[in-house]
Design an enzyme around this catalytic site. Structure first.
Site, mmCIF file in Angstrom:
data_model
loop_
_atom_site.group_PDB
_atom_site.id
_atom_site.type_symbol
_atom_site.label_atom_id
_atom_site.label_comp_id
_atom_site.label_asym_id
_atom_site.label_seq_id
_atom_site.Cartn_x
_atom_site.Cartn_y
_atom_site.Cartn_z
ATOM 1 N N HIS A 19 -9.432 1.514 11.584
ATOM 2 C CA HIS A 19 -8.878 1.105 12.580
ATOM 3 C C HIS A 19 -9.735 0.323 13.638
ATOM 4 C CE1 HIS A 19 -6.066 4.601 11.432
ATOM 5 N NE2 HIS A 19 -5.721 3.468 10.705
ATOM 6 N N HIS A 42 0.492 0.049 2.629
ATOM 7 C CA HIS A 42 0.094 1.811 2.357
ATOM 8 C C HIS A 42 0.185 2.211 3.751
ATOM 9 C CE1 HIS A 42 -1.175 0.032 -1.532
ATOM 10 N NE2 HIS A 42 -1.155 1.125 -1.986
ATOM 11 N N SER A 100 -2.241 3.042 11.315
ATOM 12 C CA SER A 100 -2.296 1.508 11.191
ATOM 13 C C SER A 100 -0.996 0.763 11.684
ATOM 14 C CB SER A 100 -2.613 0.930 9.796
ATOM 15 O OG SER A 100 -1.980 1.335 9.045
ATOM 16 N N GLU A 118 5.744 1.848 2.313
ATOM 17 C CA GLU A 118 5.245 3.458 2.009
ATOM 18 C C GLU A 118 6.215 4.100 1.024
ATOM 19 O OE1 GLU A 118 2.754 5.371 2.949
ATOM 20 O OE2 GLU A 118 3.699 6.894 1.742
ATOM 21 N N ASP A 164 -4.423 -0.172 2.097
ATOM 22 C CA ASP A 164 -5.232 1.163 2.342
ATOM 23 C C ASP A 164 -4.622 1.950 1.492
ATOM 24 O OD1 ASP A 164 -6.783 3.140 4.058
ATOM 25 O OD2 ASP A 164 -4.993 3.378 5.405
HETATM 26 N N1 SAM Z 1 -2.495 2.820 6.409
HETATM 27 C C1 SAM Z 1 -2.364 4.174 7.095
HETATM 28 C C2 SAM Z 1 -3.139 4.245 8.220
HETATM 29 O O1 SAM Z 1 -4.021 3.603 8.373
HETATM 30 O O2 SAM Z 1 -2.729 4.950 9.270
HETATM 31 C C3 SAM Z 1 -2.771 5.293 6.004
HETATM 32 C C4 SAM Z 1 -2.141 5.199 4.524
HETATM 33 S S1 SAM Z 1 -2.706 6.444 3.398
HETATM 34 C C5 SAM Z 1 -4.344 6.158 3.280
HETATM 35 C C6 SAM Z 1 -1.837 5.854 2.035
HETATM 36 C C7 SAM Z 1 -0.506 5.872 1.808
HETATM 37 O O3 SAM Z 1 -0.064 5.206 0.881
HETATM 38 C C8 SAM Z 1 0.044 7.298 1.839
HETATM 39 O O4 SAM Z 1 0.855 7.531 2.825
HETATM 40 C C9 SAM Z 1 0.704 7.192 0.319
HETATM 41 O O5 SAM Z 1 1.957 8.159 0.545
HETATM 42 C C10 SAM Z 1 0.955 5.837 0.297
HETATM 43 N N2 SAM Z 1 1.132 5.197 -0.906
HETATM 44 C C11 SAM Z 1 0.279 5.623 -2.161
HETATM 45 N N3 SAM Z 1 0.930 4.597 -3.152
HETATM 46 C C12 SAM Z 1 1.551 3.653 -2.720
HETATM 47 C C13 SAM Z 1 1.994 2.330 -3.264
HETATM 48 N N4 SAM Z 1 1.928 2.074 -4.362
HETATM 49 N N5 SAM Z 1 2.820 1.734 -2.378
HETATM 50 C C14 SAM Z 1 3.085 2.132 -0.883
HETATM 51 N N6 SAM Z 1 2.487 3.330 -0.433
HETATM 52 C C15 SAM Z 1 1.831 4.068 -1.186
#
Ligand code: SAM
Length: 283
Positions: A19, A42, A100, A118, A164
């Site tokens: 971040h 993500h 994010s 998501e 991410d």
């Molecule tokens: N980017 C966020 C942040 O910095 O606040 C945190 C994201 S977290 C590390 C990863 C997220 O990706 C999770 O909420 C998970 O449910 C989601 N996820 C996993 N595979 C995914 C996909 N193929 N497409 C979209 N979301 C996905």
């Protein structure tokens, strides 16, 4: 089925690196008036209550954002990030940690767009609820790796793609690499930011070199790879030692700002004595 919930990890050392870099990239993009599109493949739940059950389970924010909150002498890149988290908390106590999507939303101008993806139904619902009715934002319950064709290039040809994944599924490693290649093939000037864990696992260890190779000679403004390590390698090989951020087409100010910030972050966020380390390479 996806089990990972970012609420258990909100505000940890990995979020700090990711971040702080995200804030620096967006603040640099804000220097030009022309609108941009942020694509967060993500996105997670958007923001996290640090007093909530999930965040309290392991209190990972104690060795992340909490260590920065009252610290003095913050390097400018860290200061700018902490200011954004303070702004999100209404200048009061640290109660909510912005993910994010909400950090990006806070930094965007009226001419900018945010596209959020998501897959986890609960986190998608939470995220959509936080941004409902916002005309600059779209939130979709889609697989973020599959949306690049529809999203790139953005109409203004200014864009930040943030990927991410949680890497809970082994296929996230090849998919993130393929998505970087696809993004640069569709829009070579796109700034692409990828977070990846530092683990004692072959797939994780190989990914940084693979990302660099994919961007070399393709991204006109080159790439940057930064690492923040907080723990010493473990005998049994489990657990996250730290993390990396990879940025294709980074702002030219990012490498110097990270090189100033990372030694301070490594010392401040170290979990094992003598374990902390950092690196910042550009090509
Ligand atoms: N980017 C966020 C942040 O910095 O606040 C945190 C994201 S977290 C590390 C990863 C997220 O990706 C999770 O909420 C998970 O449910 C989601 N996820 C996993 N595979 C995914 C996909 N193929 N497409 C979209 N979301 C996905």
């Amino acid at each position: 089925m996806l089990a990972y919930r970012h609420a258990f990890h909100a505000g940890n050392h990995a979020d700090v690196l990711k971040h702080a870099t995200l804030v620096a990239v967006l603040q640099h993009m804000n220097l030009k008036d022309k609108g941009y599109r942020v694509i967060d493949t993500h996105a997670g739940a958007g923001a996290y209550a640090l007093g909530g059950r999930a965040a309290q389970t392991r209190r990972e924010f104690d060795t992340g954002i909490n260590r920065l909150w009252e610290a003095a002498g913050l390097p400018p890149l860290v200061q700018a990030y902490v200011e954004q988290v303070r702004l999100f908390n209404g200048e009061g106590l640290l109660r909510q940690y912005p993910g994010s999507p909400l950090l990006a939303r806070q930094l965007m101008r009226p001419q900018d767009q945010l596209r959020l993806f998501e897959l986890h139904a609960t986190d998608h619902g939470l995220l959509a609820g936080k941004l409902r009715g916002d005309a600059q934002v779209e939130v979709k319950p889609a697989d973020g790796f599959t949306v690049l064709k529809a999203q790139l290039p953005p109409p203004t040809r200014r864009g930040l793609l943030l990927m991410d994944p949680s890497y809970e599924i082994k296929s996230d490693y090849p998919r993130v690499l393929a998505a970087l290649r696809e993004a640069l093939a569709r829009f070579a000037e796109c700034t692409v930011m990828i977070w990846l864990p530092q683990l004692q696992l072959l797939d994780a260890a190989k990914l940084p070199q693979r990302l660099k190779a994919a961007a070399t000679g393709v991204a006109p403004k080159g790439w940057l790879l930064a690492r923040l390590s907080v723990a010493r390698p473990r005998e049994r090989g489990f657990g996250m030692l730290g993390s990396w951020v990879f940025v294709a087409n980074p702002p030219h100010t990012l490498a110097p700002a990270l090189r100033e910030a990372l030694p301070w972050l490594a010392a401040t966020l170290a979990e094992d004595e003598g374990a902390a380390g950092w690196a910042c390479e550009a090509g």
